[in-house]
Motif scaffolding. Structure first.
Motif, PDB file in Angstrom:
ATOM      1  N   ARG A 114       0.816  -1.220   0.000  1.00 10.19           N
ATOM      2  CA  ARG A 114       0.000   0.000   0.000  1.00 10.19           C
ATOM      3  C   ARG A 114       0.852   1.273   0.000  1.00 10.19           C
ATOM      4  O   ARG A 114       0.335   2.371   0.107  1.00 10.19           O
ATOM      5  CB  ARG A 114      -0.934  -0.003   1.222  1.00 10.19           C
ATOM      6  CG  ARG A 114      -1.983  -1.094   1.207  1.00 10.19           C
ATOM      7  CD  ARG A 114      -3.182  -0.749   0.354  1.00 10.19           C
ATOM      8  NE  ARG A 114      -3.939   0.342   0.923  1.00 10.19           N
ATOM      9  CZ  ARG A 114      -4.362   1.400   0.216  1.00 10.19           C
ATOM     10  NH1 ARG A 114      -4.097   1.501  -1.070  1.00 10.19           N
ATOM     11  NH2 ARG A 114      -5.041   2.363   0.801  1.00 10.19           N
TER      12      ARG A 114
ATOM     13  N   HIS B 298      -6.300  -1.893   9.646  1.00  6.08           N
ATOM     14  CA  HIS B 298      -6.925  -2.692   8.584  1.00  6.08           C
ATOM     15  C   HIS B 298      -6.771  -4.175   8.905  1.00  6.08           C
ATOM     16  O   HIS B 298      -5.883  -4.566   9.651  1.00  6.08           O
ATOM     17  CB  HIS B 298      -6.264  -2.408   7.240  1.00  6.08           C
ATOM     18  CG  HIS B 298      -6.467  -1.004   6.768  1.00  6.08           C
ATOM     19  ND1 HIS B 298      -5.603   0.016   7.075  1.00  6.08           N
ATOM     20  CD2 HIS B 298      -7.449  -0.455   6.023  1.00  6.08           C
ATOM     21  CE1 HIS B 298      -6.042   1.142   6.530  1.00  6.08           C
ATOM     22  NE2 HIS B 298      -7.161   0.886   5.891  1.00  6.08           N
TER      23      HIS B 298
ATOM     24  N   SER C 271     -13.870   3.374  -5.057  1.00  7.90           N
ATOM     25  CA  SER C 271     -14.219   3.479  -3.638  1.00  7.90           C
ATOM     26  C   SER C 271     -15.532   2.755  -3.393  1.00  7.90           C
ATOM     27  O   SER C 271     -16.472   2.907  -4.178  1.00  7.90           O
ATOM     28  CB  SER C 271     -14.390   4.946  -3.223  1.00  7.90           C
ATOM     29  OG  SER C 271     -13.152   5.584  -3.124  1.00  7.90           O
TER      30      SER C 271
ATOM     31  N   ARG D  29     -18.482   1.751  -0.313  1.00  8.53           N
ATOM     32  CA  ARG D  29     -19.004   1.907   1.045  1.00  8.53           C
ATOM     33  C   ARG D  29     -20.250   1.043   1.161  1.00  8.53           C
ATOM     34  O   ARG D  29     -21.031   0.931   0.210  1.00  8.53           O
ATOM     35  CB  ARG D  29     -19.403   3.360   1.342  1.00  8.53           C
ATOM     36  CG  ARG D  29     -18.260   4.357   1.275  1.00  8.53           C
ATOM     37  CD  ARG D  29     -17.240   4.186   2.403  1.00  8.53           C
ATOM     38  NE  ARG D  29     -16.226   5.224   2.373  1.00  8.53           N
ATOM     39  CZ  ARG D  29     -15.117   5.169   1.628  1.00  8.53           C
ATOM     40  NH1 ARG D  29     -14.864   4.136   0.868  1.00  8.53           N
ATOM     41  NH2 ARG D  29     -14.250   6.153   1.673  1.00  8.53           N
TER      42      ARG D  29
ATOM     43  N   GLY E  76      -8.916  -3.847  -1.178  1.00  4.94           N
ATOM     44  CA  GLY E  76      -9.220  -4.290   0.173  1.00  4.94           C
ATOM     45  C   GLY E  76      -9.667  -3.109   0.999  1.00  4.94           C
ATOM     46  O   GLY E  76     -10.124  -2.114   0.442  1.00  4.94           O
TER      47      GLY E  76
ATOM     48  N   HIS F 217     -11.641  -1.902   4.824  1.00  8.30           N
ATOM     49  CA  HIS F 217     -12.444  -2.290   5.992  1.00  8.30           C
ATOM     50  C   HIS F 217     -13.746  -2.923   5.507  1.00  8.30           C
ATOM     51  O   HIS F 217     -14.123  -2.759   4.357  1.00  8.30           O
ATOM     52  CB  HIS F 217     -12.766  -1.072   6.841  1.00  8.30           C
ATOM     53  CG  HIS F 217     -11.582  -0.231   7.168  1.00  8.30           C
ATOM     54  ND1 HIS F 217     -10.665  -0.582   8.141  1.00  8.30           N
ATOM     55  CD2 HIS F 217     -11.131   0.911   6.620  1.00  8.30           C
ATOM     56  CE1 HIS F 217      -9.730   0.331   8.194  1.00  8.30           C
ATOM     57  NE2 HIS F 217      -9.972   1.249   7.270  1.00  8.30           N
TER      58      HIS F 217
ATOM     59  N   ALA G  58     -14.029   0.371   1.634  1.00  5.12           N
ATOM     60  CA  ALA G  58     -12.912  -0.295   0.966  1.00  5.12           C
ATOM     61  C   ALA G  58     -12.653   0.364  -0.381  1.00  5.12           C
ATOM     62  O   ALA G  58     -13.385   1.263  -0.805  1.00  5.12           O
ATOM     63  CB  ALA G  58     -13.222  -1.784   0.794  1.00  5.12           C
ATOM     64  N   GLY G  59     -11.591  -0.099  -1.036  1.00  2.00           N
ATOM     65  CA  GLY G  59     -11.258   0.510  -2.320  1.00  2.00           C
ATOM     66  C   GLY G  59     -10.371  -0.392  -3.151  1.00  2.00           C
ATOM     67  O   GLY G  59      -9.927  -1.453  -2.692  1.00  2.00           O
TER      68      GLY G  59
END
Ligand code: 5GP
Ligand code: MN
Length: 349
Positions: free
Chosen positions: A102, A123, A286, A288, A306, A308, A312-313
């Motif tokens: 990341r 995360h 993105s 949600r 990946g 949460h 996530a994104g």
């Protein structure tokens, strides 16, 4: 709460380090920048260390007020300086990311570093094997909240009043943005932290003003168009694909689309929001979701990403994933129609 033995380790890492590199994830958001700046200021002001905050890409305009006068650099702008900083360091600290993948253009330099490596993140799926010491907590609002708990646990700290405002203010900033101003991922410990930081003198009104009341008008014009054109499927998936022409038409800068993806979740019946904006050869994605729908799983399964469970994104590449950018909407419809039949988090993590 972090284990006592790990805190002892952490204290040793700080005590023995002379030259520290701090790295955060690509396209740093408020939590990445806030935790990075707080770590930098703690090490410089409270421990007298040499430290550099490495930001993989340029910091968006709306976050720049958090940057101190010096001690940081944008690696994609000054790659050689960034590599030299990593090579000179004896401690590398990664914040708000679960592994080196990341870290964008810093990935190889950080991975190859011979320094001690410390990870502080919220995360799932931390890349434990790459680090000498890992603090990974997912039931927490933000990397800033985790860092706050760790700093308090260090010998001689104990309360927020013992830390300078240069540390506390960016911690409050990152926690505020990662919770979307206390709308999600808020735990009892989050409100405790907020209360302690307020008591210690952090100016939350100034932060709220900087984050939420200082946008340029064109962001709202763009938001109007985005909401007008939003598509909603029968499965409760709201999605939008913003092409280059849209971004250029509103002269949008990095960061000015922040928060758009959250808006459709305000609609009853919408359980997932998918937001794409075009970049070179790919869309940045993105996601949600409302609880019970795993944005994280969809990010991993359909967008090389990946994050949460509910935020996530990832990315959608053309021509690799779709032959041409025009096919993004069809890709989203197909993938989400299948996904929404069983959208729960996977039980193997
Ligand atoms: P955002 O939608 O605000 O860019 O990102 C939301 C969440 O998804 C953040 O926690 C971020 O760390 C994660 N995320 C965004 N993009 C990526 C990506 O390309 N890969 C992974 N693994 N996570 C991502
Ligand atoms: Mn974060």
């Amino acid at each position: 709460m972090p284990k006592v033995v790990d805190i002892r380790h952490l204290e040793t890492f700080f005590a023995e380090a002379e030259d520290v590199c701090i790295a955060v994830h690509t396209h740093p958001d408020g939590d990445a920048l806030g935790s990075g700046v707080a770590m930098l200021e703690y090490l410089r002001r409270c421990r007298g260390k040499r430290a550099t905050l490495l930001l993989p890409d340029p910091v968006a305009q709306y976050l720049r007020f958090l940057l101190p006068a010096d001690g940081w650099l944008e690696a994609s702008v000054a790659p050689q300086e960034a590599e030299r900083a990593v090579a000179a360091s004896d401690l590398v600290i990664c914040l708000d990311m679960n592994g080196f993948s990341r870290a964008g253009c810093l990935e190889q330099a950080l991975r190859g570093s011979r320094a001690r490596k410390l990870l502080i993140d919220h995360h799932q799926g931390p890349e434990r094997a790459s680090f000498d010491l890992v603090f990974s907590e997912t039931e927490i609002s933000s990397a800033c909240e985790l860092l706050y708990q760790l700093l308090l646990a260090l010998p001689g700290v104990g309360s927020a009043e013992r830390l300078p405002l240069e540390v506390l203010t960016p911690l409050m900033a990152g926690m505020t943005t990662d919770t979307n101003n206390f709308a999600n991922s808020v735990y009892p410990s989050t409100l405790r932290m907020a209360s302690e930081l307020l008591a210690a003198g952090v100016d939350r009104d100034a932060l709220v003003d900087a984050f939420f009341h200082s946008y340029r008008e064109n962001r709202f014009r763009a938001m109007g168009r985005y909401l007008q054109d939003l598509r909603i499927t029968t499965d409760g998936v709201a999605y939008a694909v913003l092409r280059r022409s849209f971004l250029e038409g509103f002269a949008l800068q990095e960061g000015e689309l922040e928060g758009f993806v959250n808006l459709p979740l305000g609609i009853a019946g919408v359980r997932l929001s998918v937001f794409l904006r075009e970049d070179d050869g790919h869309f940045r994605v993105s996601l949600r979701s409302k609880p019970g729908v795993s944005a994280r799983r969809l990010a991993a399964e359909a967008f090389h990403g990946g994050g949460h469970e509910c935020a996530a994104g990832g990315k959608l590449y053309f021509p690799e994933d779709i032959a041409a950018p025009e096919l993004a909407a069809a890709y989203i419809e197909t993938k989400t129609a299948r996904f929404m039949r069983n959208p729960a988090p996977s039980d193997k993590d």
